[in-house]
Scaffold this motif. Structure first.
Motif, PDB file in Angstrom:
ATOM      1  N   GLU A 141       0.827  -1.208   0.000  1.00 12.60           N
ATOM      2  CA  GLU A 141       0.000   0.000   0.000  1.00 12.60           C
ATOM      3  C   GLU A 141       0.860   1.257   0.000  1.00 12.60           C
ATOM      4  O   GLU A 141       0.627   2.198  -0.737  1.00 12.60           O
ATOM      5  N   TYR A 142       1.904   1.269   0.853  1.00 14.54           N
ATOM      6  CA  TYR A 142       2.724   2.462   0.986  1.00 14.54           C
ATOM      7  C   TYR A 142       3.800   2.583  -0.080  1.00 14.54           C
ATOM      8  O   TYR A 142       4.176   3.682  -0.440  1.00 14.54           O
ATOM      9  N   VAL A 143       4.287   1.473  -0.596  1.00 12.23           N
ATOM     10  CA  VAL A 143       5.372   1.527  -1.570  1.00 12.23           C
ATOM     11  C   VAL A 143       4.852   1.668  -2.998  1.00 12.23           C
ATOM     12  O   VAL A 143       5.371   2.465  -3.783  1.00 12.23           O
ATOM     13  N   GLY A 197      -2.073  15.049  -0.379  1.00 12.60           N
ATOM     14  CA  GLY A 197      -3.478  15.430  -0.247  1.00 12.60           C
ATOM     15  C   GLY A 197      -4.373  14.217  -0.073  1.00 12.60           C
ATOM     16  O   GLY A 197      -5.277  14.209   0.776  1.00 12.60           O
ATOM     17  N   GLU A 198      -4.121  13.175  -0.840  1.00 16.73           N
ATOM     18  CA  GLU A 198      -4.914  11.949  -0.742  1.00 16.73           C
ATOM     19  C   GLU A 198      -4.715  11.283   0.619  1.00 16.73           C
ATOM     20  O   GLU A 198      -5.660  10.755   1.204  1.00 16.73           O
ATOM     21  N   LEU A 199      -3.502  11.323   1.130  1.00 18.63           N
ATOM     22  CA  LEU A 199      -3.243  10.743   2.444  1.00 18.63           C
ATOM     23  C   LEU A 199      -3.993  11.515   3.536  1.00 18.63           C
ATOM     24  O   LEU A 199      -4.571  10.915   4.439  1.00 18.63           O
ATOM     25  N   HIS A 200      -3.980  12.847   3.444  1.00 18.38           N
ATOM     26  CA  HIS A 200      -4.753  13.659   4.404  1.00 18.38           C
ATOM     27  C   HIS A 200      -6.234  13.296   4.325  1.00 18.38           C
ATOM     28  O   HIS A 200      -6.913  13.165   5.350  1.00 18.38           O
ATOM     29  N   TYR A 201      -6.718  13.157   3.089  1.00 18.61           N
ATOM     30  CA  TYR A 201      -8.135  12.842   2.869  1.00 18.61           C
ATOM     31  C   TYR A 201      -8.510  11.502   3.500  1.00 18.61           C
ATOM     32  O   TYR A 201      -9.508  11.388   4.212  1.00 18.61           O
ATOM     33  N   ARG A 202      -7.689  10.488   3.279  1.00 21.40           N
ATOM     34  CA  ARG A 202      -7.960   9.156   3.833  1.00 21.40           C
ATOM     35  C   ARG A 202      -7.892   9.176   5.362  1.00 21.40           C
ATOM     36  O   ARG A 202      -8.737   8.596   6.044  1.00 21.40           O
ATOM     37  N   ARG A 203      -6.897   9.848   5.913  1.00 22.77           N
ATOM     38  CA  ARG A 203      -6.800   9.944   7.372  1.00 22.77           C
ATOM     39  C   ARG A 203      -7.984  10.720   7.939  1.00 22.77           C
ATOM     40  O   ARG A 203      -8.502  10.390   9.011  1.00 22.77           O
ATOM     41  N   THR A 262      -8.325  18.860  10.954  1.00 21.27           N
ATOM     42  CA  THR A 262      -6.921  19.135  10.620  1.00 21.27           C
ATOM     43  C   THR A 262      -6.521  18.413   9.341  1.00 21.27           C
ATOM     44  O   THR A 262      -5.865  18.992   8.465  1.00 21.27           O
ATOM     45  N   GLU A 263      -6.919  17.150   9.206  1.00 21.37           N
ATOM     46  CA  GLU A 263      -6.566  16.372   8.011  1.00 21.37           C
ATOM     47  C   GLU A 263      -7.223  16.946   6.752  1.00 21.37           C
ATOM     48  O   GLU A 263      -6.577  17.096   5.712  1.00 21.37           O
ATOM     49  N   PHE A 264      -8.522  17.272   6.840  1.00 24.89           N
ATOM     50  CA  PHE A 264      -9.195  17.810   5.652  1.00 24.89           C
ATOM     51  C   PHE A 264      -8.661  19.193   5.285  1.00 24.89           C
ATOM     52  O   PHE A 264      -8.554  19.523   4.096  1.00 24.89           O
ATOM     53  N   GLU A 265      -8.305  19.992   6.277  1.00 22.05           N
ATOM     54  CA  GLU A 265      -7.703  21.291   5.962  1.00 22.05           C
ATOM     55  C   GLU A 265      -6.351  21.099   5.287  1.00 22.05           C
ATOM     56  O   GLU A 265      -6.010  21.841   4.354  1.00 22.05           O
ATOM     57  N   ARG A 277      -5.406  22.362   1.443  1.00 18.52           N
ATOM     58  CA  ARG A 277      -4.272  23.223   1.096  1.00 18.52           C
ATOM     59  C   ARG A 277      -3.594  22.725  -0.176  1.00 18.52           C
ATOM     60  O   ARG A 277      -3.067  23.508  -0.964  1.00 18.52           O
ATOM     61  N   ILE A 278      -3.632  21.415  -0.387  1.00 13.64           N
ATOM     62  CA  ILE A 278      -3.011  20.821  -1.575  1.00 13.64           C
ATOM     63  C   ILE A 278      -3.989  20.798  -2.748  1.00 13.64           C
ATOM     64  O   ILE A 278      -3.612  21.054  -3.886  1.00 13.64           O
ATOM     65  N   HIS A 279      -5.252  20.488  -2.483  1.00 15.27           N
ATOM     66  CA  HIS A 279      -6.294  20.408  -3.519  1.00 15.27           C
ATOM     67  C   HIS A 279      -7.475  21.300  -3.101  1.00 15.27           C
ATOM     68  O   HIS A 279      -8.496  20.800  -2.623  1.00 15.27           O
ATOM     69  N   PRO A 280      -7.343  22.623  -3.269  1.00 15.62           N
ATOM     70  CA  PRO A 280      -8.346  23.545  -2.720  1.00 15.62           C
ATOM     71  C   PRO A 280      -9.732  23.451  -3.353  1.00 15.62           C
ATOM     72  O   PRO A 280     -10.706  23.896  -2.749  1.00 15.62           O
TER      73      PRO A 280
END
Length: 199
Positions: A30-32, A39-45, A60-63, A67-70
């Protein structure tokens, strides 16, 4: 009791080792090999934090994702759900409205805006949102499946937006003095519709 050195014991140890290797391999893959951007990682978290009821962390995660995909509608909806969980209702409404402005056919956003407006006492607007959500995606009437309810520790299915829409429509037909539009103990069982993806 299983004896050390017995065939059953060796089999159980072998199965435990194979399971551990499989899980570690799946996580490593998954990680490799999956090319998620930050942005996708923030979204999933953020989605995971929502499921756990950790609304400040989800916000915090969605913000971070925004910031990456406004201009990501799913990110704005996720932010709105986190704000809704924090009972920052006006901010939540603005965020969900923005998600709908970016994606006018976003059924989950209409469903969640209906839930938010319902909680805010805006029953007629909530009913309109529920109806719009169901028109866009009839499967929203099904509510969460048994697996989702299992992980949420909900043995009984919570009320769906269709259930709520039917109830509100019936109540709004009555004279104002006879309406019962909110029952906090029951209304609190209604869950927001999790942000599953960006399609």
């Amino acid at each position: 009791m299983i004896q050390t050195g017995s065939g059953v014991h060796r089999l159980m140890v072998w199965l435990a080792v194979v399971t551990a290797i499989f899980v570690a391999s799946a996580v490593a893959y998954e990680y490799v090999f999956t090319n998620y951007d930050q942005g996708e990682l923030h979204y999933r978290r953020g989605n995971l934090r929502l499921e756990d009821g950790l609304y400040r962390e989800a916000l915090t995660e969605f913000e971070g994702q925004l910031r990456i995909h406004p201009e990501d509608p799913a990110g704005h909806l996720g932010k709105g759900l986190a704000l809704m969980g924090l009972t920052r209702n006006d901010e939540a409404l603005a965020s969900i409205d923005h998600a709908i402005a970016l994606k006018p056919d976003f059924a989950a956003a209409f469903a969640n805006r209906g839930i938010l407006r319902d909680r805010m006492g805006l029953s007629e607007k909530a009913l309109g949102d529920y109806r719009r959500a169901l028109a866009l995606d009839a499967t929203l009437a099904d509510g969460p499946g048994w697996i989702t309810r299992f992980f949420r520790k909900q043995p009984q299915a919570p009320p769906t937006i269709r259930d709520r829409a039917v109830y509100l429509a019936e109540q709004l037909k009555k004279p104002a003095a006879e309406r019962l539009l909110q029952v906090p103990e029951l209304d609190s069982a209604q869950r927001s519709y999790k942000v599953h993806g960006k399609d």
